[in-house]
Every structure is written in structure tokens, then in C-alpha cells.
Design a protein around this motif. Structure first.
Motif: not given
Length: 739
Positions: A69, A294, A297-302
Motif C-alpha cells: 500500500q 487502523d 478506516l476499514p482495511e484496504t490495500n489501495e
């Protein structure tokens, strides 16, 4: 009868044939079985490659895929503070990549790239030979296609299984994509160190320009990074990168990519390496702020962009102030908050590269006299005013005898002067009169989260605190007595600009009545104007408090002006003595040096120090003094909120090395009073002080107060001069009613 004549014939048939030698039969069997195995293996391999090729993503999908990310952190004004995670730069099409860059990469990583079919047989034989005769490990002979397959789909484990999967993927990619497409993918995705993926990111990081402008010498240096990015990085070791570049130039000349004369004429020492932008003290802030994602935000790799509250100009000023004023051999920390809690600057040490330990948010240090903020607010809430007369004289409480700096005593003075000149004896008397548990409760209300002891010496700041928590407490005074929550992230956006998170400011809760804020601001302003903090003067209304611990181990200054609150701490990490360190000197000077920059473009704000005393203090009749028991909240000796008839939860408070404080197992960790509780009264109108005396607390909780506990013992008097009004002592007048 005729007789048979001649020789008899030997029987004919299989048994009469001569058997082949054993070695020929073994070879024949091996050949047959080997051929069968090879055919089966080829069928299996072909099937695996076929199905793998069908499952491979499209070329466009591979172009858009990223490893990890990417987080771009932006300052208050939108400028980029730091870029974390992988950096990809701009994608370059095959015809945009300089030919010399392609030649350099092929020469050093895979000279038979254009002739093999994804796996190099000669290289494979060399790898097998190395494994058999060498150190039993698989040699690093992967082709460019295999490296690309590993970077996109696999990990870097050195195992036969991974190598087999890598080979199958490489064969499938060679069937699906052209050589130019594979080379384009490789050059845009391979890792070059420093977080840079692809030649454009590497060129911008190391040379400060796009990869389309790469020269022969620069291409050689970049191509040489693939083998060991951390070892050959030009920003880490210039000479190592030059030596590796020379090896690349030699291979290019050997493989015909350039002539030997051109290789000899290329001077790598003349390559200009781009200087990295300073990220030293900024990293203290990002280390504190980014983990909060953490929760936000919701978990994201963007890829995301994080917009923060940090002001670059103020951050530079804060760093310069700490560097300039911190004593030699010591460390320094600074936190600066806007009136809504936004972190404008944060410095966690003198050098992030040397030590990334954030002393602004993690270190626990004794605040010294800066703790008197809570002692005097508790006294003001109990009924004292800045003009009340007190006597500065020797005092002993439960065997403890505090001394003033210089061991001198001023005699009869007012509360304002006692605070401005940080008289320890007066702080001890005030804490004893209002109750040390009441002081602990006040500290809890103002955001102190660390354990608080309630021994008499606590009034001099023997409970360890964090710089950011103390700064928050002073910011809440600056905010008129309303709670302030420090924050560093204003919004988070996705790569397409969508807002994923937006900070919303909310009105804080009132912590104390207005007259307490007015009184303590009066005291803090006097400290800067005429007291121990004159070095912090800014030429505009400024309020603050110094703090110095025993043996000059810690020096503090915390204060505010024009809506900005700043806390400064200095000391050694090992808590050893720092010669000459005191809150009124180096920390106060650092506060001044920073704040002259921070408030330069802010309007001058006058402090509201007009003391409007509550009705209960102006009209001390019996009914008003006693009041309604339901209008009170009750706290124990450690500041824990107590409901009549119920118990409270305790934990052991800390012990201290100097033995001055640190009771054994017993009451601890007080709770912040709930201002919405009907028993807390209205902190705005000041109808009743939020405290009850000892006798009433005993009856409310159904237990007797131990006489030996200084937190619940009736005050011994302040040695005060006679007051004009015959009203009772305000600390004891707070709650003599009968429930």
C-alpha cells in the motif's frame, strides 16, 4: 534298418539365443523408462503451462497491480510531508523507455533474454551443478521473466517448489506475452530500493528526474541495484553504487550493448545524486498519527493520501528550537496544539535517524512544578482566589517537609505570587487543605492518563506524565476549561479523490467552572510576566508554567498564547542529572523561539481573567454552604468517582526510586468525573463546588476515612492571614451538609 549318419542338430528356439550383457539391458531399461518419464513430464509440464497461461491476468491487469500500500502524507497546506510504502512513479510504455536502459538491464540480469523461452537451460544446468558441487543451494540464475513472475505472483523463499512454480509461470508468460511486453512489465515493476518500484520511481528518487532522461551512467547505476538494492543504493553508499555501475558497464561492453571505448569513457563519479528531502523530525509525527488509520478506516490495500494538521513552517521552527536550546547530551521534545486540538508541530527527539523513540508521546517523566497547575485549579475550585493571602513558611505534612528553591521563605504573600514564583510550601499547604485526592481528580479531568499517587509530595509533580498529556491539559485551560482531544489527521482520500474519512470537530465538555479558568489563567499569565518564566515572553499576552525536577533531571515549560498551546520537555533518556537544566531557562527559551514563529500571523488575544465568583462563595449563609447533597459528585482519595453504597476499582500506583512517594498496594487510577452526572452540578454556573468534605464522604460511602491517609484528612490550615470576610475556610465550606 539304416543307421543315422552325421552330426546331430542342436535344438533351435529362444533358449538357444545368446543373452545380451547386463549393462546393455540396464541402459536400455533406463532409456525406455527415461523416455516415458520425459514424455509424461512434458505432458504434465505442457498441461500445467497451458492452464497457468489461461489463468494469467491480462496485460492491462498486470500493469495496474501493485505490491503493498502506498501512503502519501500531506501537511496542513497540502504539501507532501513523506511518502511511505512502495513508490511506482509514472508507467513508461516500451517505446518511452530509453534503449540504453533496456540494454543495461538485459546485459546484467539476463543476457540470453531474447533467445530463451522463459527458462534458460544453460543457466538451469549451471544452477544444478552449483547445487551438487557447491553449497547445496539453488544458484540465483532466474531469467528476467522468472524474476517478474516471482515479483508479481510469488515470494522470495529459496526452495525447489518455489523455483518450479516460478518456471511454470515464466513459461506461461512467455507464451502469453511478447518479449517487449515482458521487458516493459519488468522495468516498471522491479524493486530498486528505497521504496522505489520501476525505473521512473528510481530515477526520480536517486537522480531527481524522469526515467525518460536517463543517461548511460545513470542507467548502469540503476541496473546494478537489482542484485542488492540496499547495498548498492547511491543515497546510502555512493562508492558502492559506482563500483557496481562499473561492473554493469563492463558486461554491457562484453555483450555488445555498448563499445568498450564508450564504457571506458563513462565517468560514473560525475553522476549527480539527488538529495533526499528532510524527513527527520516529521517522522515522529507520522509515527504517532498513521497508526490511528487502523481505527479510522476499514482495511484496504489501495493507495491513499492522508491529510494532516502539521504545519511545515511551525515544524521547522520547532525542530530548530529544540536543536538550538537543548543542553548538550540531553534530549528534547515539543508538542504544539491549536485551540481545537490539532497538532501543529511535534518533535520527539533531537535526531530521528539516531533514535526514533518519540519522547513527546511515549516517554514518562516527572513534571515537577508544572503539576501545580492541577493543585491550584483544585484550590481555586474549592474557593481560593488569586488575591487571597497565604504565608510562605516551613511546613511539615506527615513527616514530609518541602523546601522552596534556595530554601528561602517570603512570609505573607498572595496566591498569585506563590504560583508565579513556584513556592513549594504553599503548593503543599493547598494540596493538604483541599485533599490530595482532589488534586488527582483534577488531573484526571484534564486528561492525565498515567497513574497518580496521593502522597503529600504529589503536589510537586512526582507522578510521571507524558508531554502530549500535559500539553493537552494546558490547551484545555486555553480553551476556556473545555476538553480538547489532540488529533493529527483531518481527512483521508483514495487515489481517485474519494474522501474515506473526514475529521469532525465537536464542542468539548466543560471541565471546570469559568471562574476557575479565569483564576488559573491569571496565575499563569503572572508567571510569564514577572515569575519564573520570563524567558518565555512573546511581546503579547502569554501564559505558562515552568517545571524542574530534583537534581535537574527534567526541565519543562508549558504555555499558550493566541490560541496555540505548546509544551516543551528536556532531559536525558537515562534520567541522569543535566547541569543547569531548569524549566525557566532552556525549555522556556525553546518555547519562545518556536512561538514567535507560530503566532506571527495570528491576531493578539487578550486573556479573560475577570473573576466572577459563584453565588455560594459570595453569600456564605448556612443554607447556601450546605446545599443539596444531590448536587455533588464524590471522589475517593485517588480521585475515583464514588457512588454512595458502591465500591470502586483500584490498581497499585507506581513506586518511585527516590522513595519520596509510591505507596504500597492500595488505591490508584482515579476516573474522570462525568459532567453529565446529575450529582456533578453545572460546571458553568458554579452553583456548587464539585467536592465534598471528609465527614460527608464517609457518610455517603458508608465507611470511615482512615485518619492517617492525607488524601482524606481534614486540612491543617494554610497559615493564612486574617481575611476580610468572616466566612469559613472555602475548602471546608464546600460540603458540610447532611445527606
Amino acid at each position: 534298418m539304416a543307421k543315422n549318419s552325421g552330426r546331430s542338430r542342436k535344438p533351435s528356439g529362444p533358449s538357444s539365443r545368446k543373452k545380451k550383457p547386463l549393462w546393455r539391458r540396464i541402459l536400455r531399461s533406463l532409456f525406455l523408462w527415461g523416455t516415458a518419464a520425459a514424455v509424461l513430464g512434458a505432458i504434465f509440464l505442457g498441461t500445467a503451462v497451458y492452464f497457468t497461461m489461461r489463468e494469467l491476468p491480462s496485460y492491462s491487469a498486470l500493469k495496474s497491480s501493485q505490491n503493498g500500500q502506498m501512503i502519501v502524507v500531506r501537511a496542513r497546506d497540502g504539501t507532501e510531508l513523506v511518502s511511505l510504502g512502495p513508490s511506482y512513479g509514472r508507467w513508461l510504455q516500451g517505446d518511452q523507455i530509453p534503449p540504453i536502459m533496456k540494454k543495461a538491464m538485459v546485459a546484467v540480469e539476463d543476457r540470453r533474454f531474447y533467445s530463451h523461452f522463459g527458462v534458460d537451460p544453460l543457466g538451469l544446468l549451471r544452477a544444478v551443478y552449483t547445487a551438487v558441487t557447491g553449497d547445496k543451494r539453488i544458484a540465483a540464475t532466474s531469467t528476467l521473466t522468472q524474476q517478474l513472475a516471482r515479483n508479481i505472483f510469488l515470494n522470495n523463499s529459496r526452495s525447489y517448489v518455489r523455483k518450479a512454480r516460478e518456471a511454470v509461470l515464466a513459461l506461461a508468460m512467455e507464451r502469453k506475452f511478447s518479449k517487449e511486453q515482458i521487458l516493459e512489465l519488468y522495468l516498471n515493476k522491479v524493486y530498486f530500493g528505497g521504496g522505489a518500484y520501476g525505473i521512473d520511481a528510481a530515477s526520480r528518487k536517486f537522480f531527481g528526474h524522469p526515467a525518460t532522461e536517463l543517461s548511460t551512467s545513470e542507467a548502469a547505476i540503476i541496473a546494478g541495484l537489482v542484485k542488492a538494492p540496499s547495498n548498492y543504493s547511491p543515497t546510502a553508499d555512493v562508492q558502492a553504487s559506482i563500483d557496481r555501475g562499473k561492473v554493469v558497464l563492463g558486461l554491457m561492453a562484453k555483450n555488445g550493448a555498448i563499445s568498450q571505448a564508450e564504457a571506458d569513457a563513462t565517468d560514473l563519479s560525475k553522476v549527480k545524486i539527488a538529495k533526499e528531502e528532510g524527513q527527520n523530525s516529521v517522522r515522529y509525527f507520522t509515527d504517532w498519527a498513521l497508526p490511528q488509520l487502523d481505527l479510522l478506516l476499514p482495511e484496504t490495500n489501495e493507495p491513499i493520501e492522508v491529510w494532516t494538521t502539521l504545519d511545515p513552517k511551525m515544524q521547522r521552527a520547532a525542530t530548530a528550537a529544540i536543536d538550538k536550546d537543548v543542553p548538550k547530551g540531553a534530549q528534547g521534545a515539543l508538542v504544539s496544539l491549536d485551540k481545537d486540538g490539532a497538532v501543529l508541530a511535534m518533535v520527539g527527539g533531537t535526531d530521528y535517524v539516531t533514535s526514533n523513540y518519540n519522547r513527546a508521546t511515549s516517554a514518562l517523566r516527572q513534571p515537577g512544578s508544572a503539576w501545580k497547575l492541577f493543585v491550584y485549579m483544585a484550590a481555586l475550585e474549592a474557593g481560593y482566589t488569586p488575591s487571597d493571602r497565604v504565608v510562605d513558611e516551613p511546613v511539615t505534612i506527615d513527616g514530609w517537609s518541602p523546601h522552596n528553591a534556595g530554601r528561602n521563605y517570603a512570609g505573607e504573600i498572595d496566591v498569585r505570587s506563590a504560583f508565579a514564583y513556584s513556592k513549594n510550601t504553599i503548593a503543599a499547604k493547598l494540596g493538604n487543605d483541599v485533599g490530595f485526592g482532589t488534586v488527582a481528580s483534577m488531573a484526571r479531568r484534564f486528561g492525565i492518563t498515567t497513574p497518580i499517587n496521593t502522597q503529600p509530595a504529589m503536589v510537586l509533580g512526582t507522578s510521571e506524565v507524558r508531554v502530549i498529556d500535559m500539553t493537552r491539559a494546558f490547551a484545555e485551560v486555553s480553551a476556556g476549561g473545555y476538553s480538547v482531544e489532540p488529533y493529527g489527521i483531518t481527512k483521508v482520500t483514495a487515489a481517485n479523490g474519494d474522501v474515506l474519512y473526514q475529521h469532525k470537530s465537536v464542542q468539548g465538555q466543560a471541565l471546570v467552572p469559568h471562574y476557575v479558568v479565569a483564576g488559573i489563567t491569571d496565575l499563569l499569565q503572572t508567571t510569564v510576566a514577572t515569575g519564573t518564566a520570563r524567558a518565555a515572553q512573546l511581546g503579547r499576552p502569554t501564559a505558562g508554567k515552568t517545571g524542574t525536577t530534583s537534581s535537574n533531571k527534567d526541565g519543562w515549560f508549558l504555555g499558550f498564547s493566541s490560541g496555540i498551546t505548546t509544551g516543551v520537555w528536556m532531559g536525558r533518556d537515562d534520567a541522569k542529572r543535566v547541569g543547569g537544566l531548569s524549566g525557566g531557562h532552556a525549555p522556556a527559551r525553546a518555547f519562545h523561539d518556536y512561538m514567535v514563529v507560530a503566532v506571527a500571523n495570528r491576531p493578539v488575544e487578550q486573556f479573560d481573567t475577570k473573576l466572577q465568583l459563584p453565588e455560594w462563595q459570595l453569600e456564605p449563609d448556612d443554607e447556601m454552604l450546605q446545599g443539596d447533597p444531590d448536587d455533588y459528585y464524590y471522589t475517593d482519595e485517588n480521585g475515583n468517582l464514588v457512588h454512595p453504597g458502591t465500591g470502586t476499582q483500584y490498581e497499585d500506583p507506581p513506586r518511585y526510586d527516590d522513595g519520596a512517594v509510591g505507596p504500597g498496594p492500595g488505591p490508584g487510577t482515579p476516573q474522570v468525573p462525568d459532567n453529565n452526572d446529575p450529582r456533578s452540578g453545572d460546571p458553568q454556573n458554579g452553583n456548587v463546588p464539585p467536592a465534598a468534605n471528609d465527614d460527608f464522604l464517609d457518610r455517603a460511602t458508608g465507611r470511615g476515612a482512615p485518619a492517617q491517609d492525607p488524601g482524606l484528612r481534614p486540612g491543617q490550615g494554610l497559615g493564612t492571614a486574617p481575611r476580610p470576610s468572616p466566612s469559613p475556610s472555602p475548602a471546608r465550606a464546600a460540603g458540610n451538609g447532611t445527606p
